[in-house]
Design a protein around this motif. Structure first.
Motif, short mmCIF file in Angstrom:
data_model
loop_
_atom_site.label_atom_id
_atom_site.label_comp_id
_atom_site.label_asym_id
_atom_site.label_seq_id
_atom_site.Cartn_x
_atom_site.Cartn_y
_atom_site.Cartn_z
N MET A 126 -7.28 -8.77 -17.63
CA MET A 126 -8.22 -8.03 -16.77
C MET A 126 -7.55 -7.01 -15.87
O MET A 126 -8.22 -6.17 -15.27
N GLY A 127 -6.22 -7.07 -15.73
CA GLY A 127 -5.52 -6.14 -14.85
C GLY A 127 -5.43 -6.63 -13.42
O GLY A 127 -5.67 -7.80 -13.12
N PHE A 128 -5.08 -5.72 -12.54
CA PHE A 128 -4.84 -6.06 -11.13
C PHE A 128 -6.09 -6.63 -10.48
O PHE A 128 -7.19 -6.09 -10.62
N SER A 129 -5.93 -7.73 -9.75
CA SER A 129 -7.04 -8.34 -9.00
C SER A 129 -6.48 -8.97 -7.74
O SER A 129 -5.71 -9.94 -7.80
N ILE A 130 -6.85 -8.42 -6.61
CA ILE A 130 -6.36 -8.94 -5.34
C ILE A 130 -6.89 -10.35 -5.09
O ILE A 130 -6.23 -11.18 -4.47
N THR A 131 -8.08 -10.66 -5.63
CA THR A 131 -8.65 -11.99 -5.47
C THR A 131 -7.82 -13.03 -6.22
O THR A 131 -7.53 -14.11 -5.69
N VAL A 132 -7.44 -12.72 -7.45
CA VAL A 132 -6.62 -13.64 -8.24
C VAL A 132 -5.26 -13.83 -7.58
O VAL A 132 -4.74 -14.96 -7.50
N ILE A 133 -4.68 -12.74 -7.11
CA ILE A 133 -3.37 -12.83 -6.45
C ILE A 133 -3.46 -13.70 -5.20
O ILE A 133 -2.61 -14.57 -4.96
N ALA A 134 -4.50 -13.46 -4.39
CA ALA A 134 -4.67 -14.26 -3.17
C ALA A 134 -4.86 -15.73 -3.51
O ALA A 134 -4.26 -16.62 -2.88
N GLY A 135 -5.71 -16.00 -4.53
CA GLY A 135 -5.93 -17.39 -4.92
C GLY A 135 -4.66 -18.06 -5.40
O GLY A 135 -4.38 -19.22 -5.05
N LEU B 20 0.72 -19.58 -14.73
CA LEU B 20 0.41 -19.19 -16.11
C LEU B 20 -1.04 -18.71 -16.23
O LEU B 20 -1.31 -17.68 -16.88
N LEU B 21 -1.98 -19.43 -15.63
CA LEU B 21 -3.38 -19.02 -15.69
C LEU B 21 -3.58 -17.67 -15.01
O LEU B 21 -4.35 -16.82 -15.49
N SER B 22 -2.89 -17.46 -13.89
CA SER B 22 -2.99 -16.16 -13.21
C SER B 22 -2.42 -15.05 -14.07
O SER B 22 -2.97 -13.94 -14.13
N MET C 85 5.70 -6.39 -3.85
CA MET C 85 5.96 -5.04 -4.34
C MET C 85 4.78 -4.53 -5.19
O MET C 85 4.38 -3.37 -5.09
N TRP C 86 4.21 -5.42 -6.00
CA TRP C 86 3.12 -5.02 -6.88
C TRP C 86 1.86 -4.66 -6.08
O TRP C 86 1.18 -3.68 -6.36
N VAL C 87 1.56 -5.47 -5.07
CA VAL C 87 0.39 -5.19 -4.24
C VAL C 87 0.55 -3.86 -3.51
O VAL C 87 -0.38 -3.06 -3.42
N LEU C 88 1.74 -3.63 -2.99
CA LEU C 88 1.98 -2.36 -2.29
C LEU C 88 1.88 -1.18 -3.25
O LEU C 88 1.33 -0.12 -2.90
N ASP C 89 2.42 -1.34 -4.46
CA ASP C 89 2.33 -0.26 -5.45
C ASP C 89 0.89 0.01 -5.88
O ASP C 89 0.49 1.15 -6.07
N ALA C 90 0.11 -1.07 -6.02
CA ALA C 90 -1.25 -0.93 -6.54
C ALA C 90 -2.24 -0.45 -5.49
O ALA C 90 -3.19 0.27 -5.80
N THR C 91 -2.04 -0.87 -4.23
CA THR C 91 -3.02 -0.55 -3.19
C THR C 91 -2.52 0.49 -2.20
O THR C 91 -3.32 1.14 -1.53
N GLY C 92 -1.19 0.60 -2.07
CA GLY C 92 -0.64 1.50 -1.06
C GLY C 92 -0.84 1.00 0.35
O GLY C 92 -0.61 1.73 1.31
N SER C 93 -1.24 -0.26 0.50
CA SER C 93 -1.54 -0.80 1.83
C SER C 93 -0.78 -2.10 2.04
O SER C 93 -0.79 -2.99 1.17
N SER C 94 -0.13 -2.20 3.18
CA SER C 94 0.54 -3.45 3.53
C SER C 94 -0.42 -4.44 4.16
O SER C 94 -0.12 -5.64 4.25
N THR C 95 -1.58 -3.99 4.59
CA THR C 95 -2.54 -4.86 5.26
C THR C 95 -3.06 -5.93 4.32
O THR C 95 -3.21 -7.10 4.71
N ALA C 96 -3.33 -5.56 3.07
CA ALA C 96 -3.89 -6.52 2.11
C ALA C 96 -2.94 -7.69 1.90
O ALA C 96 -3.35 -8.86 1.98
#
Length: 416
Positions: free
Chosen positions: A101-110, A92-94, A37-48
């Motif tokens: 730092m706020g939203f980071s697709i790299t951190v979420i993916a990792g 916890l680290l994430s 839900m957060w990724v969709l809200d932040a990016t507006g894209s389901s592809t990510a």
């Protein structure tokens, strides 16, 4: 003696295993839903997020078998506790990074990939722990234990999505991640009460084989020593190919595109099927001690024949609502049949496998089944571009029913 007066399912070790798995799965599933839900809200894209999900499936295929090797070498309680602690640390680290730092697709993916790796290591550990607990009590008790674990998994897939959606809407992603950390920590604390002996060590002076050699030995066990089990694994892969492909691709496509219903209607139908899956695990658990390998053939017949009523409805001039009700009802009934089939097949494999190989064999089965899922989804997506719905349903039935005939002697041999 205590063991003669009380069910093994009431032992402190099994209760701790069930509670730990339930808490861990609840937190993990709730986090996955909130992250989506957060990724969709932040990016507006389901592809990510779709890309993240696709990548997170790979650990089950690649890492899962090595998780089986570890499960057969290391104390399984230590494995479960350690993996839940590591999952809590990663989350916890994430959370700390995102809070600063706020939203980071790299951190979420990792985070999602690492959690998927840890989950791929834990799954064969739990699958190996059950026969270690219950094998000496007989196949019926092992099936009862598997039924309880299946019920916890089904509930953990349904309830956290509902609760997670509400909590995310009111409190946001940070609280959700903090709650998940607490779930992992609580699961690890509960799992410390599990009492399991370490797997049997190699004889003194005998060098332990490499992980690759260990997996090769497990594969040779299936193909040469127990070819009936290998055929059973192939059957599981084939069914996974058909049933996952149909339920994840055909069902939403038919409801939304072919029949033209809204997302709300599809969500209701999907919820009905999910509830049927939960009901099936409880029903199968009630009959666990009376199930035998031969009953698997009956479940296969049931699954194949359930594809035919929806096919007939799409060939007849009936309303779209009639087609929807028939399709949803048959898919829900099919989920119940799958629950019975799983409760027959997997304990049978565990019961026929030496304890020193249980983790590796179950991990290989999970990896093979996972590989067939995207293939089935691709094939069913292609079929809907070229074939009418009724023909796809008939082909699905014909892909299952012959195996119901051929499987009977195989299951008879396993039972004997």
């Amino acid at each position: 003696m205590l063991g003669t007066t009380r069910s093994p399912l009431l032992s402190a070790t099994f209760v701790a295993l069930v509670a730990g798995q339930g808490i861990s799965l609840f937190g993990n599933t709730m986090l996955r839903f909130a992250i989506s839900m957060w990724v969709l809200d932040a990016t507006g894209s389901s592809t990510a997020f779709a890309a993240i999900l696709a990548i997170s499936v790979m650990p089950t295929v690649v890492i899962g078998p090595f998780g089986g090797v570890l499960a057969d070498r290391i104390n399984r309680r230590t494995m479960m506790v350690g993996l839940d602690v590591l999952s809590g640390i990663v989350t916890l680290l994430s959370l700390i990074w995102i809070a600063r730092m706020g939203f980071s697709i790299t951190v979420i993916a990792g985070m999602q990939i690492i959690l998927a790796v840890l989950d791929a290591l834990e799954t064969p550990t739990v699958q190996a722990a059950l026969p270690q607990m219950f094998k000496r009590h007989g196949a019926g008790t092992l099936r009862q234990g598997m039924a309880v674990i299946n019920q916890v998994q089904q509930l953990s897939n349904l309830m956290p999505s509902f609760i997670g959606g509400i909590l995310y809407a009111f409190f946001g992603i940070r609280l959700m991640m903090a709650a998940t950390v607490l779930c992992f920590v609580a699961a690890a604390i509960v799992e410390c009460r599990i009492r399991l002996e370490p797997p049997h060590a190699e004889s003194d002076g005998e060098r332990q084989p490499s992980p690759i050699a260990d997996l090769r030995n497990a594969f040779l066990f299936l193909t040469h020593e127990q070819p009936a089990l290998f055929r059973l694994v192939a059957l599981c892969a084939w069914l996974n190919f058909i049933l996952v492909g149909f339920s994840s691709i055909s069902f939403p496509f038919i409801v939304r595109t072919t029949l033209g219903f809204s997302a709300a209607v599809y969500g209701t139908c999907d919820g009905i099927v999910g509830i049927a899956g939960i009901a099936g695990t409880f029903a199968a658990g009630m009959f666990a001690t009376r199930l035998h390998a031969q009953h698997a053939s009956m479940s296969l017949w049931f699954e194949g024949l359930l594809m035919l009523p929806p096919a007939v409805s799409f060939m007849m001039p009936v309303s779209v609502w009639t087609r929807l009700l028939v399709l949803t009802g048959c898919l829900a009934a099919g989920m119940i049949a799958v629950d019975f089939l799983n409760l027959i097949i997997f304990p049978t494999i565990q019961f026929k496998t030496p304890e020193s190989m249980t983790g590796k064999v179950m991990a290989l089965i999970t990896s093979v089944a996972t590989c067939t899922q995207p293939l089935g989804q691709m094939v069913y997506g292609w079929l809907h571009e070229w074939l009418p719905v009724w023909l796809i349903l008939v082909c699905s039935a014909l892909a299952i029913l012959p195996f119901a005939v051929m499987a009977r002697p195989m299951f008879d041999n396993l039972e004997s």
